[in-house]
Each structure stands twice: as C-alpha cells, then as structure tokens.
Write a protein that holds these residues in place. Structure first.
Motif, PDB file in Angstrom:
ATOM      1  N   LEU A   6       0.819  -1.208   0.000  1.00  0.00           N
ATOM      2  CA  LEU A   6       0.000   0.000   0.000  1.00  0.00           C
ATOM      3  C   LEU A   6       0.852   1.256   0.000  1.00  0.00           C
ATOM      4  N   LYS A   7       2.023   1.198   0.635  1.00  0.00           N
ATOM      5  CA  LYS A   7       2.893   2.371   0.669  1.00  0.00           C
ATOM      6  C   LYS A   7       3.350   2.746  -0.732  1.00  0.00           C
ATOM      7  N   ALA A   8       3.576   1.751  -1.591  1.00  0.00           N
ATOM      8  CA  ALA A   8       4.011   2.046  -2.955  1.00  0.00           C
ATOM      9  C   ALA A   8       2.905   2.734  -3.741  1.00  0.00           C
ATOM     10  N   ILE A   9       1.673   2.432  -3.380  1.00  0.00           N
ATOM     11  CA  ILE A   9       0.532   3.032  -4.058  1.00  0.00           C
ATOM     12  C   ILE A   9       0.050   4.246  -3.285  1.00  0.00           C
ATOM     13  N   GLY A  10       0.198   4.194  -1.954  1.00  0.00           N
ATOM     14  CA  GLY A  10      -0.381   5.163  -1.037  1.00  0.00           C
ATOM     15  C   GLY A  10      -0.069   6.605  -1.333  1.00  0.00           C
ATOM     16  N   SER A  11      -0.851   7.435  -0.737  1.00  0.00           N
ATOM     17  CA  SER A  11      -0.759   8.883  -0.880  1.00  0.00           C
ATOM     18  C   SER A  11      -0.857   9.309  -2.332  1.00  0.00           C
ATOM     19  N   SER A  12      -1.475   8.498  -3.123  1.00  0.00           N
ATOM     20  CA  SER A  12      -1.674   8.841  -4.518  1.00  0.00           C
ATOM     21  C   SER A  12      -2.569  10.054  -4.564  1.00  0.00           C
ATOM     22  N   ALA A 132       9.268  -0.206  -7.203  1.00  0.00           N
ATOM     23  CA  ALA A 132       9.705  -1.357  -6.413  1.00  0.00           C
ATOM     24  C   ALA A 132       9.149  -1.243  -4.999  1.00  0.00           C
ATOM     25  N   MET A 133       8.881  -2.393  -4.405  1.00  0.00           N
ATOM     26  CA  MET A 133       8.351  -2.437  -3.045  1.00  0.00           C
ATOM     27  C   MET A 133       9.318  -3.193  -2.140  1.00  0.00           C
ATOM     28  N   GLU A 134      10.288  -2.545  -1.604  1.00  0.00           N
ATOM     29  CA  GLU A 134      11.211  -3.072  -0.611  1.00  0.00           C
ATOM     30  C   GLU A 134      11.245  -4.595  -0.517  1.00  0.00           C
ATOM     31  N   GLY A 135      11.739  -5.271  -1.553  1.00  0.00           N
ATOM     32  CA  GLY A 135      11.906  -6.711  -1.535  1.00  0.00           C
ATOM     33  C   GLY A 135      10.641  -7.524  -1.684  1.00  0.00           C
ATOM     34  N   MET A 136       9.509  -6.865  -1.937  1.00  0.00           N
ATOM     35  CA  MET A 136       8.242  -7.599  -2.033  1.00  0.00           C
ATOM     36  C   MET A 136       7.726  -7.755  -3.453  1.00  0.00           C
ATOM     37  N   GLY A 137       8.260  -7.060  -4.406  1.00  0.00           N
ATOM     38  CA  GLY A 137       7.743  -7.107  -5.759  1.00  0.00           C
ATOM     39  C   GLY A 137       7.667  -5.716  -6.343  1.00  0.00           C
ATOM     40  N   ILE A 153     -10.046  13.921 -12.841  1.00  0.00           N
ATOM     41  CA  ILE A 153     -10.578  12.557 -12.825  1.00  0.00           C
ATOM     42  C   ILE A 153      -9.692  11.697 -13.716  1.00  0.00           C
ATOM     43  N   TYR A 154      -9.328  10.535 -13.198  1.00  0.00           N
ATOM     44  CA  TYR A 154      -8.457   9.623 -13.919  1.00  0.00           C
ATOM     45  C   TYR A 154      -9.006   8.212 -13.882  1.00  0.00           C
ATOM     46  N   ASP A 155      -8.800   7.495 -14.974  1.00  0.00           N
ATOM     47  CA  ASP A 155      -8.998   6.048 -14.972  1.00  0.00           C
ATOM     48  C   ASP A 155      -7.709   5.456 -14.421  1.00  0.00           C
ATOM     49  N   SER A 156      -7.844   4.395 -13.648  1.00  0.00           N
ATOM     50  CA  SER A 156      -6.706   3.831 -12.958  1.00  0.00           C
ATOM     51  C   SER A 156      -6.552   2.349 -13.260  1.00  0.00           C
ATOM     52  N   LYS A 157      -5.322   1.943 -13.499  1.00  0.00           N
ATOM     53  CA  LYS A 157      -5.014   0.521 -13.623  1.00  0.00           C
ATOM     54  C   LYS A 157      -3.752   0.282 -12.815  1.00  0.00           C
ATOM     55  N   VAL A 158      -3.839  -0.614 -11.845  1.00  0.00           N
ATOM     56  CA  VAL A 158      -2.724  -0.915 -10.957  1.00  0.00           C
ATOM     57  C   VAL A 158      -2.495  -2.417 -10.957  1.00  0.00           C
ATOM     58  N   ASP A 159      -1.265  -2.836 -11.246  1.00  0.00           N
ATOM     59  CA  ASP A 159      -0.881  -4.243 -11.150  1.00  0.00           C
ATOM     60  C   ASP A 159       0.167  -4.368 -10.063  1.00  0.00           C
ATOM     61  N   VAL A 160      -0.193  -5.062  -8.983  1.00  0.00           N
ATOM     62  CA  VAL A 160       0.740  -5.307  -7.893  1.00  0.00           C
ATOM     63  C   VAL A 160       1.298  -6.712  -8.114  1.00  0.00           C
ATOM     64  N   ARG A 161       2.617  -6.806  -8.330  1.00  0.00           N
ATOM     65  CA  ARG A 161       3.264  -8.091  -8.586  1.00  0.00           C
ATOM     66  C   ARG A 161       3.972  -8.549  -7.319  1.00  0.00           C
ATOM     67  N   LEU A 162       3.414  -9.625  -6.728  1.00  0.00           N
ATOM     68  CA  LEU A 162       3.950 -10.160  -5.475  1.00  0.00           C
ATOM     69  C   LEU A 162       4.555 -11.538  -5.736  1.00  0.00           C
ATOM     70  N   PRO A 163       5.773 -11.813  -5.263  1.00  0.00           N
ATOM     71  CA  PRO A 163       6.462 -13.060  -5.563  1.00  0.00           C
ATOM     72  C   PRO A 163       5.666 -14.332  -5.271  1.00  0.00           C
ATOM     73  N   MET A 164       5.074 -14.458  -4.116  1.00  0.00           N
ATOM     74  CA  MET A 164       4.377 -15.696  -3.740  1.00  0.00           C
ATOM     75  C   MET A 164       2.916 -15.730  -4.176  1.00  0.00           C
ATOM     76  N   VAL A 165       2.369 -14.578  -4.536  1.00  0.00           N
ATOM     77  CA  VAL A 165       0.949 -14.477  -4.857  1.00  0.00           C
ATOM     78  C   VAL A 165       0.710 -14.374  -6.356  1.00  0.00           C
TER      79      VAL A 165
END
Length: 185
Positions: A6-12, A132-137, A153-165
């Motif tokens: 969330l921190k990588a996305i947060g405060s958007s 990058a997310m501090e060793g998480m993806g 107003i913006y359309d949003s597309k977010v892909d969170v890439r997590l190693p185990m998930v």
C-alpha cells in the motif's frame, strides 16, 4: 494479508490512470525510461494548465480486481484498503500549483519509480510507471485522465506483482478536487 504494498501506491494524489496509447515524447534520449529531468521538461513543454493553490482532496475507488483465488468479500477488502491508503489530502503552494513536481501525479515516493511514459498536455495526463516495493515485488501503474484548475478525474489501472501471490490487478477511478485554503501550520 500484509499490506506493505500500500505504501508504494499510497498517498496517490492525482492519478492511477490508464492509457492504451500514451505519448512517449518525454523520452528524449530514447532509452525507454523518462527520468526526472525529462519529466520536468515535459511539464514545461506541453503548456500545463496551472492548478489552484490550496488544499486538494483525492479519492480513489477501485471497481474491479483480478485475484482468482480470493472470495468476493476478500477482494472487496483489498480494494477498500488500497483505496483508503491511496486517498489523501495535500496542500499545493502557489509555486507548486503553477508547476507541480512530476512526482505529484504518482504520490509519495513516486520520484523513485521508473517512468515508462509521461505526457502532460494542457488538461490531459497520461503516464505509466513502475515502483519497487522493498523486496516484495513491484507496482505497475497506468494513469490517464483530465485535470483542470479545481478538479481532476483519472482512470486507474494498478498491477501489484507479489512473488508468492502473483499479480493482483485492479481498475478504478481517482478523483480530486480543490477544497479550500491550506490549514495554517
């Protein structure tokens, strides 16, 4: 579930947007990455329309998430948590409102992200960035929309890439509006 991503996305503040054909004109050296100098030049070049100085409120709402292994309630919980983290209030000074830093559009920490596309032309904003997310993806964001002096107003597309998930893909909207003068410090 660990919400460190969330921190990588947060405060958007103004963006999680999607654009199928972003203009890569900001990539002056042609290396596929738009660095901070190229982003600043793009802000100067494309006749950015100034925003109103003061307090801005940003709200993010995701309406779609692709995680096949989770139930509907779990998916909604993730979308709500990410949206809450990405929603914020921020103050723009007079100088920032005339030429906000390029990282304004990607939220706190976005200056450390790799920008693949960055185009701000008048009221239109299109960008793609990877953080990058501090060793998480990684978090890949595609952002596209329109902004004016007192709202966006913006359309949003977010892909969170997590190693185990794997990839957690979300789509939604980000809206922002000027709400008044900044509170006294």
């Amino acid at each position: 579930m660990n919400f460190t991503f969330l921190k990588a996305i947060g405060s958007s503040r103004a963006l999680l947007l999607i654009n199928g054909c972003a203009d890569n004109s900001a990539d002056k050296d042609g290396n596929g990455v738009i660095d901070s100098k190229e982003r600043a030049a793009e802000m100067n070049y494309d006749a950015f329309i100034p925003m109103k100085a003061g307090l801005w409120e940003t709200k993010v709402v995701f309406d779609d998430i692709n995680v096949p292994t989770l139930r509907k309630a779990q998916k909604q919980q993730i979308m709500d948590a990410v949206a809450k983290s990405a929603s914020s209030q921020s103050c723009l000074t007079d100088a920032e409102a005339k030429k906000p830093g390029a990282d304004f559009f990607g939220g706190d920490g976005a200056e450390k992200c790799v920008y693949k596309a960055f185009d701000v032309s008048g009221q239109t904003v299109n960008m793609k960035l990877s953080c990058a997310m501090e060793g998480m993806g990684t978090v890949d964001m595609a952002l596209a929309g329109v902004m004016g002096e007192t709202e966006f107003i913006y359309d949003s597309k977010v892909d969170v890439r997590l190693p185990m998930v794997g990839t957690v893909a979300m789509k939604g909207k980000t809206t922002g509006k000027y709400v008044g003068a900044c509170p006294a410090s």
